[in-house]
Design a protein around this motif. Structure first.
Motif, PDB file in Angstrom:
ATOM      1  N   SER A  29       0.832  -1.208   0.000  1.00 43.67           N
ATOM      2  CA  SER A  29       0.000   0.000   0.000  1.00 43.67           C
ATOM      3  C   SER A  29       0.863   1.253   0.000  1.00 43.67           C
ATOM      4  O   SER A  29       0.567   2.235  -0.695  1.00 43.67           O
ATOM      5  CB  SER A  29      -0.925   0.011   1.223  1.00 43.67           C
ATOM      6  OG  SER A  29      -1.914  -0.974   1.125  1.00 43.67           O
ATOM      7  N   CYS A 130      -1.355  -7.567  -5.204  1.00 42.01           N
ATOM      8  CA  CYS A 130      -1.628  -6.268  -5.827  1.00 42.01           C
ATOM      9  C   CYS A 130      -2.666  -6.316  -6.946  1.00 42.01           C
ATOM     10  O   CYS A 130      -3.292  -5.297  -7.250  1.00 42.01           O
ATOM     11  CB  CYS A 130      -0.334  -5.664  -6.378  1.00 42.01           C
ATOM     12  SG  CYS A 130       0.902  -5.300  -5.117  1.00 42.01           S
ATOM     13  N   LEU A 132      -5.431  -8.703  -7.288  1.00 40.88           N
ATOM     14  CA  LEU A 132      -6.786  -9.011  -6.819  1.00 40.88           C
ATOM     15  C   LEU A 132      -7.503  -7.795  -6.232  1.00 40.88           C
ATOM     16  O   LEU A 132      -8.677  -7.571  -6.526  1.00 40.88           O
ATOM     17  CB  LEU A 132      -6.741 -10.144  -5.793  1.00 40.88           C
ATOM     18  CG  LEU A 132      -6.244 -11.505  -6.302  1.00 40.88           C
ATOM     19  CD1 LEU A 132      -6.326 -12.542  -5.184  1.00 40.88           C
ATOM     20  CD2 LEU A 132      -7.053 -11.973  -7.513  1.00 40.88           C
ATOM     21  N   PRO A 133      -6.835  -6.978  -5.386  1.00 41.92           N
ATOM     22  CA  PRO A 133      -7.540  -5.809  -4.843  1.00 41.92           C
ATOM     23  C   PRO A 133      -7.893  -4.759  -5.891  1.00 41.92           C
ATOM     24  O   PRO A 133      -8.791  -3.944  -5.669  1.00 41.92           O
ATOM     25  CB  PRO A 133      -6.565  -5.253  -3.801  1.00 41.92           C
ATOM     26  CG  PRO A 133      -5.240  -5.784  -4.183  1.00 41.92           C
ATOM     27  CD  PRO A 133      -5.500  -7.132  -4.781  1.00 41.92           C
ATOM     28  N   ARG A 134      -7.219  -4.786  -7.047  1.00 40.47           N
ATOM     29  CA  ARG A 134      -7.580  -3.881  -8.143  1.00 40.47           C
ATOM     30  C   ARG A 134      -8.694  -4.460  -9.003  1.00 40.47           C
ATOM     31  O   ARG A 134      -9.110  -3.855  -9.990  1.00 40.47           O
ATOM     32  CB  ARG A 134      -6.351  -3.595  -9.018  1.00 40.47           C
ATOM     33  CG  ARG A 134      -5.274  -2.780  -8.345  1.00 40.47           C
ATOM     34  CD  ARG A 134      -4.155  -2.374  -9.297  1.00 40.47           C
ATOM     35  NE  ARG A 134      -3.361  -3.512  -9.755  1.00 40.47           N
ATOM     36  CZ  ARG A 134      -3.420  -4.036 -10.964  1.00 40.47           C
ATOM     37  NH1 ARG A 134      -4.249  -3.536 -11.868  1.00 40.47           N
ATOM     38  NH2 ARG A 134      -2.659  -5.067 -11.292  1.00 40.47           N
ATOM     39  N   LEU A 135      -9.155  -5.658  -8.610  1.00 38.36           N
ATOM     40  CA  LEU A 135     -10.216  -6.365  -9.335  1.00 38.36           C
ATOM     41  C   LEU A 135      -9.839  -6.613 -10.792  1.00 38.36           C
ATOM     42  O   LEU A 135     -10.684  -6.535 -11.698  1.00 38.36           O
ATOM     43  CB  LEU A 135     -11.540  -5.586  -9.247  1.00 38.36           C
ATOM     44  CG  LEU A 135     -12.066  -5.319  -7.829  1.00 38.36           C
ATOM     45  CD1 LEU A 135     -13.396  -4.569  -7.887  1.00 38.36           C
ATOM     46  CD2 LEU A 135     -12.221  -6.619  -7.062  1.00 38.36           C
ATOM     47  N   VAL A 258      -4.681  -8.724   0.694  1.00 39.25           N
ATOM     48  CA  VAL A 258      -5.619  -8.265  -0.333  1.00 39.25           C
ATOM     49  C   VAL A 258      -6.685  -7.362   0.276  1.00 39.25           C
ATOM     50  O   VAL A 258      -7.061  -6.339  -0.305  1.00 39.25           O
ATOM     51  CB  VAL A 258      -6.274  -9.468  -1.048  1.00 39.25           C
ATOM     52  CG1 VAL A 258      -7.425  -9.011  -1.937  1.00 39.25           C
ATOM     53  CG2 VAL A 258      -5.239 -10.215  -1.885  1.00 39.25           C
ATOM     54  N   GLY A 259      -7.155  -7.708   1.463  1.00 41.82           N
ATOM     55  CA  GLY A 259      -8.165  -6.890   2.135  1.00 41.82           C
ATOM     56  C   GLY A 259      -7.657  -5.494   2.443  1.00 41.82           C
ATOM     57  O   GLY A 259      -8.369  -4.494   2.238  1.00 41.82           O
ATOM     58  N   ASN A 261      -5.187  -3.894   0.885  1.00 37.41           N
ATOM     59  CA  ASN A 261      -4.985  -3.174  -0.375  1.00 37.41           C
ATOM     60  C   ASN A 261      -6.294  -2.815  -1.064  1.00 37.41           C
ATOM     61  O   ASN A 261      -6.367  -1.804  -1.784  1.00 37.41           O
ATOM     62  CB  ASN A 261      -4.116  -4.006  -1.317  1.00 37.41           C
ATOM     63  CG  ASN A 261      -2.660  -4.025  -0.887  1.00 37.41           C
ATOM     64  OD1 ASN A 261      -2.245  -3.214  -0.083  1.00 37.41           O
ATOM     65  ND2 ASN A 261      -1.898  -4.953  -1.424  1.00 37.41           N
ATOM     66  N   PHE A 262      -7.319  -3.614  -0.872  1.00 38.40           N
ATOM     67  CA  PHE A 262      -8.612  -3.296  -1.467  1.00 38.40           C
ATOM     68  C   PHE A 262      -9.111  -1.937  -0.964  1.00 38.40           C
ATOM     69  O   PHE A 262      -9.750  -1.178  -1.710  1.00 38.40           O
ATOM     70  CB  PHE A 262      -9.640  -4.378  -1.118  1.00 38.40           C
ATOM     71  CG  PHE A 262     -10.986  -4.161  -1.753  1.00 38.40           C
ATOM     72  CD1 PHE A 262     -11.219  -4.529  -3.075  1.00 38.40           C
ATOM     73  CD2 PHE A 262     -12.026  -3.566  -1.040  1.00 38.40           C
ATOM     74  CE1 PHE A 262     -12.455  -4.313  -3.672  1.00 38.40           C
ATOM     75  CE2 PHE A 262     -13.265  -3.347  -1.628  1.00 38.40           C
ATOM     76  CZ  PHE A 262     -13.476  -3.728  -2.952  1.00 38.40           C
ATOM     77  N   ARG A 266      -7.792   2.564  -3.073  1.00 40.35           N
ATOM     78  CA  ARG A 266      -8.875   3.434  -3.531  1.00 40.35           C
ATOM     79  C   ARG A 266      -8.920   4.778  -2.812  1.00 40.35           C
ATOM     80  O   ARG A 266      -9.828   5.577  -3.030  1.00 40.35           O
ATOM     81  CB  ARG A 266     -10.222   2.706  -3.355  1.00 40.35           C
ATOM     82  CG  ARG A 266     -10.408   1.596  -4.356  1.00 40.35           C
ATOM     83  CD  ARG A 266     -11.458   0.584  -3.971  1.00 40.35           C
ATOM     84  NE  ARG A 266     -11.632  -0.402  -5.036  1.00 40.35           N
ATOM     85  CZ  ARG A 266     -10.771  -1.399  -5.277  1.00 40.35           C
ATOM     86  NH1 ARG A 266      -9.706  -1.547  -4.522  1.00 40.35           N
ATOM     87  NH2 ARG A 266     -10.986  -2.229  -6.280  1.00 40.35           N
TER      88      ARG A 266
END
Length: 354
Positions: A29, A130, A132-135, A258-259, A261-262, A266
């Motif tokens: 992050s 990096c 997965l959290p950016r979808l 991931v949580g 960074n999600f 943003r």
């Protein structure tokens, strides 16, 4: 065939996985929010071995800081004898059938991991922590593929393949030597970080912040790798092996990172020290991505290693990991780059699958 009495997971493993995952999420992050960059260790390693002039200094400082953090943790936890590092190296466990990685296994694992991460453009950090959290759809496909292949390969290895396939896995150093070895790599990592600052100051002083942020990122990431158990090859192989020795605790590392960074990915519209976010532009799910992720998964299942943890294992140096695996990781990446360039015009490799 069971090693459950020695390695079964316990609640403490989950706590450490959560703390380590939190640190890994914090590190990535920081890098993302301050510099706008994805922390992908396979890509960073490839830039280092190909001497990418524009980013070499900060990438070397990041890798060196991972090693520094690991060395410090290694010193704190009794030179590798503590349970937090148990199973990270062949020299610290007796279940060679389960975790031994001989010279042949190091060559095969290193090459497959290198080839796969280069062809698939990422590993557990780039696509997982990096991506997965950016979808990113590419990252979801890649993670699902290399996780699945990792499970298949490690499980097959456990139940079918004899350890002799991998060659000798004895280490040339004794446990006594590790105090000296870890000190050498601790000093080396500090020297490399200082060198990166000096070189960047000479080449372009305005970008010294790149090295500073990368050093902080690498150090926190390295702490996360050790605390979470990601430097424990025994734990990684146990996580990937469907059997009575299965250890699911490492799943909490990825979930937590991931949580974090999600949420943090943003917060800002643009990074603090950069004009824009430097994100992957390729959004196509093609055969190259799937093949690369599958090949990486095979190498990961064989050796239980990917680039970040391999760097963090230098304090308890082994020829198999510190030299052979890392060299053939690079060989695999260079080979994959050659293959990708040669097949760039091939429709079957770049045709969208989704």
């Amino acid at each position: 065939m069971s090693y459950c009495n020695n390695i079964c997971w316990n609640p403490e493993d989950v706590y450490l996985a959560l703390i380590g995952g939190l640190l890994i999420g914090l590190a990535t992050s920081i890098h993302y929010m301050l510099m706008g960059r994805v922390t992908g260790f396979s890509g960073i390693y490839y830039s280092l071995i190909t001497f990418d002039k524009g980013s070499w200094n900060w990438k070397l400082s990041l890798m060196s800081s991972v090693m520094l953090a690991s060395c410090i943790m290694f010193k704190i936890y009794d030179n590798g004898q503590s349970s937090i590092l148990y199973g990270a190296s062949p020299s610290y466990n007796s279940e060679q059938l389960l975790t031994g990685i001989g010279w042949g296994g190091s060559v095969l694992s290193g090459f497959l991991v290198g080839f796969g991460t280069k062809m698939g453009n990422g590993c557990t950090s780039g696509h997982g922590v990096c991506g997965l959290p950016r979808l990113s759809i590419r990252s979801f496909v890649a993670v699902g593929t290399f996780m699945g292949m990792g499970f298949i390969t490690a499980t097959f290895r456990y139940w079918v393949i004899n350890k002799d396939f991998y060659g000798p896995s004895d280490n040339i150093f004794s446990a006594y030597d590790y105090s000296i070895i870890s000190t050498v790599f601790l000093c080396t990592s500090v020297a490399l970080i200082v060198l990166c600052f000096v070189l960047q100051n000479i080449q372009d002083k305005s970008k010294i912040i790149d090295v500073a942020v990368a050093s902080l990122t690498g150090f926190i990431f390295g702490l996360g790798l050790v605390i979470s158990g990601m430097v424990q090859r025994l734990k990684i192989i146990s996580f990937l092996t469907i059997s009575d020795i299965w250890d699911p605790s490492l799943a909490f590392v990825m979930i937590t990172a991931v949580g974090v960074n999600f949420i943090t990915f943003r917060i800002l519209d643009k990074p603090v020290f950069n004009t824009k976010f430097e994100l992957p532009t390729n959004k196509t799910v093609d055969l190259k991505l799937v093949l690369g992720a599958a090949i990486f998964g095979m190498g990961w299942g064989i050796g239980g290693l990917c680039p970040g943890p391999a760097i963090a294992l230098y304090p308890e140096f082994t020829i198999q990991i510190g030299i052979i695996f890392m060299i053939f990781l690079g060989v695999g990446q260079v080979t994959a780059n050659f293959v990708v360039e040669k097949t760039k015009g091939a429709e079957i490799m770049s045709k969208p699958l989704l």
